[in-house]
Design an enzyme around this catalytic site. Structure first.
Site, PDB file in Angstrom:
ATOM      1  N   CYS A  73       0.991  -1.134  -0.015  1.00 53.34           N
ATOM      2  CA  CYS A  73       0.032   0.004  -0.068  1.00 53.34           C
ATOM      3  C   CYS A  73       0.858   1.246   0.059  1.00 53.34           C
ATOM      4  CB  CYS A  73      -0.737  -0.062   1.149  1.00 53.34           C
ATOM      5  SG  CYS A  73      -2.022   1.330   1.114  1.00 53.34           S
ATOM      6  N   CYS A  77       0.418   5.078   6.553  1.00 55.69           N
ATOM      7  CA  CYS A  77      -0.229   4.877   8.082  1.00 55.69           C
ATOM      8  C   CYS A  77       0.855   4.367   9.126  1.00 55.69           C
ATOM      9  CB  CYS A  77      -1.517   3.877   8.033  1.00 55.69           C
ATOM     10  SG  CYS A  77      -2.750   4.601   7.002  1.00 55.69           S
ATOM     11  N   CYS A  80       0.604   0.288  10.229  1.00 56.89           N
ATOM     12  CA  CYS A  80       0.144  -0.546   9.461  1.00 56.89           C
ATOM     13  C   CYS A  80       1.223  -1.221   8.733  1.00 56.89           C
ATOM     14  CB  CYS A  80      -0.812   0.048   8.228  1.00 56.89           C
ATOM     15  SG  CYS A  80      -1.433  -1.165   7.115  1.00 56.89           S
ATOM     16  N   CYS A 117     -16.493  -9.408   6.028  1.00 57.25           N
ATOM     17  CA  CYS A 117     -15.578  -8.208   5.733  1.00 57.25           C
ATOM     18  C   CYS A 117     -14.429  -8.455   4.866  1.00 57.25           C
ATOM     19  CB  CYS A 117     -15.266  -7.543   6.856  1.00 57.25           C
ATOM     20  SG  CYS A 117     -14.548  -5.905   6.638  1.00 57.25           S
ATOM     21  N   CYS A 148     -19.426  -6.773   4.043  1.00 58.27           N
ATOM     22  CA  CYS A 148     -18.880  -5.332   4.466  1.00 58.27           C
ATOM     23  C   CYS A 148     -17.482  -5.386   3.662  1.00 58.27           C
ATOM     24  CB  CYS A 148     -18.436  -5.416   5.950  1.00 58.27           C
ATOM     25  SG  CYS A 148     -17.382  -3.979   6.392  1.00 58.27           S
ATOM     26  N   CYS A 208     -19.586   1.494   8.980  1.00 63.80           N
ATOM     27  CA  CYS A 208     -18.773   1.139  10.034  1.00 63.80           C
ATOM     28  C   CYS A 208     -17.457   1.998  10.120  1.00 63.80           C
ATOM     29  CB  CYS A 208     -18.286  -0.488   9.436  1.00 63.80           C
ATOM     30  SG  CYS A 208     -17.055  -1.345  10.588  1.00 63.80           S
ATOM     31  N   ARG A 280     -17.722  -2.882  18.250  1.00 58.12           N
ATOM     32  CA  ARG A 280     -16.780  -4.083  18.035  1.00 58.12           C
ATOM     33  C   ARG A 280     -15.422  -4.012  18.714  1.00 58.12           C
ATOM     34  NH1 ARG A 280     -16.956  -4.199  12.706  1.00 58.12           N
ATOM     35  NH2 ARG A 280     -19.003  -5.236  12.871  1.00 58.12           N
TER      36      ARG A 280
HETATM   37  N1  SAM Z   1      -6.693   0.214   3.279  1.00 62.51           N
HETATM   38  C1  SAM Z   1      -7.859   0.486   3.600  1.00 62.51           C
HETATM   39  C2  SAM Z   1      -7.868   1.779   4.621  1.00 62.51           C
HETATM   40  O1  SAM Z   1      -6.978   2.260   5.163  1.00 62.51           O
HETATM   41  O2  SAM Z   1      -9.201   2.431   4.739  1.00 62.51           O
HETATM   42  C3  SAM Z   1      -8.423  -0.510   4.097  1.00 62.51           C
HETATM   43  C4  SAM Z   1      -7.741  -1.544   4.992  1.00 62.51           C
HETATM   44  S1  SAM Z   1      -7.024  -0.996   6.675  1.00 62.51           S
HETATM   45  C5  SAM Z   1      -5.992  -1.980   7.100  1.00 62.51           C
HETATM   46  C6  SAM Z   1      -8.540  -0.728   7.997  1.00 62.51           C
HETATM   47  C7  SAM Z   1      -8.053  -0.547   9.010  1.00 62.51           C
HETATM   48  O3  SAM Z   1      -7.404  -1.477   9.827  1.00 62.51           O
HETATM   49  C8  SAM Z   1      -7.444   0.668   9.314  1.00 62.51           C
HETATM   50  O4  SAM Z   1      -7.962   1.945   8.987  1.00 62.51           O
HETATM   51  C9  SAM Z   1      -7.246   0.711  10.783  1.00 62.51           C
HETATM   52  O5  SAM Z   1      -8.132   1.312  11.643  1.00 62.51           O
HETATM   53  C10 SAM Z   1      -6.979  -0.901  11.042  1.00 62.51           C
HETATM   54  N2  SAM Z   1      -5.442  -1.369  11.397  1.00 62.51           N
HETATM   55  C11 SAM Z   1      -4.519  -1.401  10.627  1.00 62.51           C
HETATM   56  N3  SAM Z   1      -3.401  -2.031  11.031  1.00 62.51           N
HETATM   57  C12 SAM Z   1      -3.607  -1.949  12.479  1.00 62.51           C
HETATM   58  C13 SAM Z   1      -2.854  -2.428  13.715  1.00 62.51           C
HETATM   59  N4  SAM Z   1      -1.595  -2.651  13.380  1.00 62.51           N
HETATM   60  N5  SAM Z   1      -3.445  -2.304  14.598  1.00 62.51           N
HETATM   61  C14 SAM Z   1      -4.779  -2.144  14.907  1.00 62.51           C
HETATM   62  N6  SAM Z   1      -5.569  -1.569  13.757  1.00 62.51           N
HETATM   63  C15 SAM Z   1      -5.164  -1.514  12.596  1.00 62.51           C
HETATM   64  C1  DTB Z   2     -11.036  -2.417  11.344  1.00 64.37           C
HETATM   65  O1  DTB Z   2     -11.177  -1.543  12.033  1.00 64.37           O
HETATM   66  N1  DTB Z   2     -10.010  -3.417  11.813  1.00 64.37           N
HETATM   67  C2  DTB Z   2      -9.790  -4.513  10.960  1.00 64.37           C
HETATM   68  C3  DTB Z   2     -10.863  -4.061   9.925  1.00 64.37           C
HETATM   69  N2  DTB Z   2     -11.521  -2.856  10.340  1.00 64.37           N
HETATM   70  C4  DTB Z   2     -10.576  -4.111   8.488  1.00 64.37           C
HETATM   71  C5  DTB Z   2      -8.540  -4.398  10.666  1.00 64.37           C
HETATM   72  C6  DTB Z   2      -7.506  -4.887  11.776  1.00 64.37           C
HETATM   73  C7  DTB Z   2      -6.240  -4.944  11.104  1.00 64.37           C
HETATM   74  C8  DTB Z   2      -5.147  -5.172  12.076  1.00 64.37           C
HETATM   75  C9  DTB Z   2      -3.675  -5.364  11.489  1.00 64.37           C
HETATM   76  C10 DTB Z   2      -3.485  -6.601  10.482  1.00 64.37           C
HETATM   77  O2  DTB Z   2      -4.116  -7.685  10.748  1.00 64.37           O
HETATM   78  O3  DTB Z   2      -3.014  -6.115   9.344  1.00 64.37           O
HETATM   79 FE1  SF4 Z   3      -2.666   1.167   3.328  1.00 62.07          FE
HETATM   80 FE2  SF4 Z   3      -2.662   0.135   5.742  1.00 62.07          FE
HETATM   81 FE3  SF4 Z   3      -3.278   2.556   5.591  1.00 62.07          FE
HETATM   82 FE4  SF4 Z   3      -5.051   0.879   4.536  1.00 62.07          FE
HETATM   83  S1  SF4 Z   3      -4.307   1.262   6.920  1.00 62.07           S
HETATM   84  S2  SF4 Z   3      -4.153   2.885   3.783  1.00 62.07           S
HETATM   85  S3  SF4 Z   3      -3.537  -0.692   4.165  1.00 62.07           S
HETATM   86  S4  SF4 Z   3      -1.250   1.669   4.788  1.00 62.07           S
END
Ligand code: SAM
Ligand code: DTB
Ligand code: SF4
Length: 345
Positions: A73, A77, A80, A117, A148, A208, A280
């Protein structure tokens, strides 16, 4: 202390909606912070009162996640593991084939999930990506699951296409308070997120939307996130409260962990300020332990991610979750009727 009896969950969907209409209110950040500052037992008592007015407190929704497009990606973030710029060991993959997605959805349904989802590591989907997701949504919905998707920012017309395909919910998180946001993400604005949420709402898809706590934000900033969510008009139908999963290679790896009691407080405050939402208990459960999870359910959480994987990181095993729910006298939601009108048969 008032002698008013605790109200239990309403006897009919109509009653749930009528009581929901009477609790709409705007929250200042200071008011939300005041909730956070309550003695813990008073906070939980209030959260339980609100929870019982709108839901059967013994019922938990099970939602299963699948990463349909992993890694690579371009967004930065700081939490992430899927951001291409961090060396986290996640390998970028192409979008999954339809049969792999359907196989996972059937397994989730067989294990008792009611919502499926699909998550993609995109900043925003290209139109040709969306075509593939539309097919997935149609076919997953045909299995009798709630659908979702979380695909990043949506452009003009994209939410309508997803709605047309049968998408029930779109997940797009605000992640944190506006004041703290720039510490975590610089390549995508807060306003972009609000714009996408507006598009989702206007297309008639349920929202959501939640955030992550434990990223080094202050209590005031946690209150700021909750106030943002609660003041959305209407507030989201589903509110995922994620505990940061610290992944080696991401900038947030190694920061001071959040006090678990503060995490429970966040759940309780979300419940009080968004009475009819599904709150959740999301990422971070594997690191949390059973006792903290039990407190989260007592604080008004009534949904979990179910299945041994989130997107790229681990989640408790299905058997472990079943055992935990049984120990707590909780049971899985067995139908997919509208979450705002949750009444178990
Ligand atoms: N890329 C899309 C976005 O960012 O909207 C969808 C997938 S993204 C991984 C969805 C959500 O996962 C993020 O907004 C964040 O709240 C959560 N997330 C990602 N990495 C995480 C982590 N290490 N710990 C907790 N939540 C995480
Ligand atoms: C949300 O709020 N949490 C989920 C889902 N929406 C997509 C994702 C959590 C991701 C945690 C880190 C990972 O597994 O990559
Ligand atoms: Fe990309 Fe992760 Fe950010 Fe979603 S949360 S936009 S997958 S870097």
């Amino acid at each position: 202390m008032s002698s008013q009896p605790i109200s239990f969950y309403p006897a009919s969907p109509a009653a749930a909606q009528a009581s929901a209409a009477s609790v709409v209110q705007a929250w200042s950040v200071a008011e939300v912070e005041t909730l956070f500052n309550l003695p813990f037992s008073d906070l939980l008592f209030r959260a339980q009162q609100v929870h019982r007015q709108h839901f059967d407190p013994t019922v938990v929704e099970l939602a299963t996640l699948l990463s349909i497009k992993t890694g690579g990606c371009p967004v930065d973030c700081g939490y992430c593991p899927q951001a291409a710029r961090y060396d986290t060991g996640v390998t970028a993959q192409k979008i999954l084939p339809l049969d792999t997605v359907l196989h996972a959805a059937r397994e989730a349904r067989a294990a008792g999930a009611t919502r499926f989802c699909m998550g993609a590591a995109w900043r925003e989907p290209k139109d040709r990506d969306l075509e593939q997701v539309e097919v997935m949504v149609r076919e997953v919905k045909a299995l009798g699951l709630e659908t979702c998707a979380t695909l990043g920012m949506l452009g003009a017309g994209q939410a309508e296409r997803l709605k047309e395909a049968g998408l029930d919910y779109y997940n797009h998180n605000l992640d944190t308070a506006p004041e703290f946001y720039d510490n975590i993400i610089t390549t995508r604005d807060y306003q972009h997120r609000l714009d996408t949420l507006g598009r989702v709402r206007n297309a008639g898809i349920k929202v959501c939307c939640g955030g992550i706590v434990g990223m080094g934000e202050s209590r005031l900033q946690r209150a700021g996130l909750i106030a943002q969510l609660a003041n959305m008009a209407p507030y989201p139908e589903s509110v995922p409260v994620n505990h940061l999963v610290q992944v080696p290679g991401t900038p947030l790896h190694g920061i001071d962990p959040l006090d678990p009691i503060e995490f429970v407080r966040t759940i309780a405050v979300a419940r009080i300020t968004m009475p009819t939402a599904r709150v959740r208990l999301s990422a971070g459960r594997r690191q949390m332990g059973d006792a903290v999870q039990a407190m989260c359910f007592a604080a008004g959480a009534n949904s979990i991610f179910y299945g041994d994987k989130l997107l790229t990181t681990g989640n408790p095993e299905v058997e472990e979750d079943r055992a935990l729910l049984a120990r707590l006298g909780l049971r899985a939601q067995s139908t997919t009727i509208d979450a705002r009108c949750e009444v178990t048969m």
